[in-house]
Design a protein around this motif. Structure first.
Motif: not given
Length: 455
Positions: A189-202, A236-241
Motif C-alpha cells: 500500500d500503495p501497489c500497482y492498481f491492477n493487482f487490486q482489480t485482478l484480486l477483486r475479479a477472483h 514488485n521488488s526491483g523497481l516498485h510500482n
C-alpha cells in the motif's frame, strides 16, 4: 466508401435500398469499376451492405441511422477507482497527454528492431502465421528467459518457464490456480492498481501493508501474516510500482523469514527489470522458485501490442499452469508475437536500446522532478531507474480532484488513491516522466492547482 456511408448516414439510403450498380457509381465518381468493387466488398465486410446474387447490393439493418439518445440527467463524472487510470489512458484521443499511463510513448520504443523481428517471422515457416502455439510457448524465447534468470542468480531447470500472453495474463493464471473466493492476499500500500482489480475479479481479499522506501513495513507485514493467514504476497521488488522504490537486502531477508514460517507463497512481478541500471536484490534470487513465483513481461521496453509475458516457478506448478492455459485458450501465446519478441531480444540492438532508454529516462526524471517542485509537487524519492515518480501533493491538495480537473483539459493523471487499497494516498500522485517532456502537462497542472486553491 465515404460516399455510400454518407448517403446511409444522411438517410438518403435506408435498409433494403438497392445501391447504384458498380458501373453507374464508377461513372458517377469517375473511378474504375474495380475501385467500386473494392469499396462494396469492404462495406460488406463491415456489415453495412450485403450482396444479393443477381440483384446487386443492398443496405442492411446495420446501416440504419440510430435515433439520438435523450439524456434524462446530467452525465456523472467517472468514478476514480483502480480502473480509472486504465480507462482514461487506454481510451484517450490521440492528442491527449498521458503522464498517468504506465507505458512509454511510441517514439521511445524500438520500432526498427520490431520491424526486423516481424520480417524474420514472415520469412519462417508459414505455420507460425496459422497454427496454435506450443503449450509452453516458443522454445527459443523460453531458453532466452531461462538464461536471463540465471544471470540474476536464479537457479532453474529447463521446465520451469511458461510463456503467456502478458504479465497480466500470467498473474491471472496464478490467481486461477492458487486462489479461492475469500482467500487473503497481502499487497503493498500503495501497489500497482491492477493487482487490486485482478484480486477483486477472483473474489480474493486484498490485505494492505504500508510500503516504505526500502520495502514493506516489516512489523505490519508480520502482523498481517499472523492475523490473516494469507495465501499469497503479491509485489514488485526491483523497481516498485508506483513508488519507484527498491527492496533493501535487510527487508528482503526479514520478509522471507516470515514467509518461511507461514503457509504462504510470494508472487513477484518484476516487469521493470530491464529498466534497472544493475540487477536489484529480488525475492526469487534469495529464495529460489520453491516459495516464489516470478512473473515478467516485455511490454514495457519492446511492445505493448506484441504482448508476451512469462511465469517462472517450480516444475509442478508450471505443469499445472500450462494445463490451465491450454484449458483457457488452447495453446500458448501467439507464435508471431513470441518469435518477433525473441528476434528483438536476441539482436545486438536491444542492449543499445536499453542503454538509450536509461539515459533518456534519467534525463527526463531529473527535469520532471525540477519542474514539479516548482509547482509545489515533490518526489518522495528519486528512483534509480524506471519511468515513474511518486510525488507528494502540496498541502491540502487532493490528487483525485487534481486528476478530475486535468482530464477535461486533455491530460490524464494517476491520482494516488487508485494505487492504495486503504484509500490513504490522496495526497500523492504517480507521474510517468516519459510523458512529461513538453510544457502542456505543467500548464494544466498549474491552472488546476490554482483553481483548486480558490475553491
Amino acid at each position: 466508401m465515404a460516399v455510400i456511408q454518407g448517403r446511409i448516414g444522411s438517410g438518403q439510403l435506408v435498409p433494403n435500398d438497392r445501391l447504384p450498380s458498380i458501373r453507374r457509381l464508377a461513372a458517377e465518381l469517375s473511378v474504375s469499376p474495380s475501385t467500386v468493387v473494392e469499396a462494396y466488398d469492404r462495406l460488406s465486410a463491415e456489415g453495412l451492405i450485403r450482396a444479393r446474387p443477381g440483384s446487386g447490393f443492398f443496405v442492411t439493418e446495420a446501416g440504419r441511422t440510430p435515433a439520438p439518445l435523450v439524456r434524462l440527467e446530467p452525465p456523472r463524472p467517472p468514478e476514480v477507482d483502480p480502473f480509472w487510470v486504465a480507462r482514461q489512458a487506454l481510451d484517450a484521443d490521440p492528442g491527449t497527454s498521458k503522464p498517468g499511463c504506465g507505458w512509454l510513448p511510441p517514439d521511445w520504443m524500438p520500432t526498427a528492431l520490431l520491424h526486423a523481428g516481424m520480417r524474420n517471422v514472415l520469412r519462417q515457416a508459414p505455420s507460425l502465421m496459422t497454427d496454435y502455439g506450443p503449450s509452453r510457448g516458443s522454445a527459443g524465447l523460453r531458453r532466452f528467459v531461462e538464461m536471463r534468470l540465471r544471470q540474476q542468480s536464479i537457479t532453474l531447470s529447463g521446465d520451469q518457464v511458461l510463456l503467456t500472453g502478458s504479465a497480466t495474463q500470467a498473474l491471472d493464471l496464478v490467481c486461477r490456480l492458487l486462489l479461492r473466493p475469500g482467500d487473503r492476499v497481502i499487497v503493498d500500500d500503495p501497489c500497482y492498481f491492477n493487482f487490486q482489480t485482478l484480486l477483486r475479479a477472483h473474489q480474493a481479499v486484498a490485505i494492505p501493508v504500508p510500503y516504505t522506501s526500502d520495502g514493506p513495513d516489516i512489523a505490519a507485514f508480520e502482523a498481517a501474516v499472523t492475523r490473516e493467514a494469507p495465501r499469497l504476497y503479491l509485489t514488485n521488488s526491483g523497481l516498485h510500482n508506483p513508488t519507484g522504490a527498491t527492496l533493501s537486502p535487510q527487508i528482503a531477508f526479514q520478509l522471507l523469514g516470515i514467509v518461511a514460517r507461514s503457509d504462504m507463497l510470494v508472487v513477484e512481478d518484476d516487469i521493470f527489470a530491464d529498466f534497472e541500471p544493475e540487477p536489484a536484490i529480488t525475492l526469487a534470487t534469495l529464495a529460489g522458485l520453491s516459495r516464489v513465483i516470478r512473473i515478467g513481461s516485455f511490454s514495457k521496453t519492446i511492445s505493448a501490442s506484441l504482448r508476451t509475458g512469462f511465469i517462472a516457478a517450480d516444475p509442478e506448478r508450471i505443469r499445472m499452469l500450462t494445463d490451465l492455459q491450454v484449458a483457457i485458450q488452447f495453446g500458448g501465446p501467439s507464435q508471431v508475437a513470441t518469435e518477433a519478441i525473441h528476434g528483438v531480444l536476441a539482436s545486438g540492438g536491444y542492449r543499445k536500446h536499453l542503454e538509450q532508454l536509461h539515459r533518456r529516462l534519467d534525463t527526463e526524471r531529473r527535469a520532471t522532478a525540477t519542474r514539479l517542485c516548482d509547482l509545489g509537487i515533490a518526489p518522495v524519492l528519486m528512483p534509480r531507474g524506471g519511468p515513474y515518480l511518486w510525488c507528494r501533493m502540496p498541502q491540502g491538495v487532493s490528487s483525485t480532484a487534481l486528476a478530475q480537473a486535468a482530464l477535461p483539459q486533455g491530460v490524464v493523471l494517476a491520482p494516488g488513491n487508485v494505487f492504495s487499497p486503504s484509500l490513504s494516498s490522496d495526497g500523492f500522485m504517480r507521474f510517468n516522466v516519459a510523458h512529461m517532456g513538453d510544457a502542456r502537462p505543467y500548464r494544466v497542472l498549474e491552472r488546476a492547482l490554482k483553481t483548486l486553491a480558490n475553491t
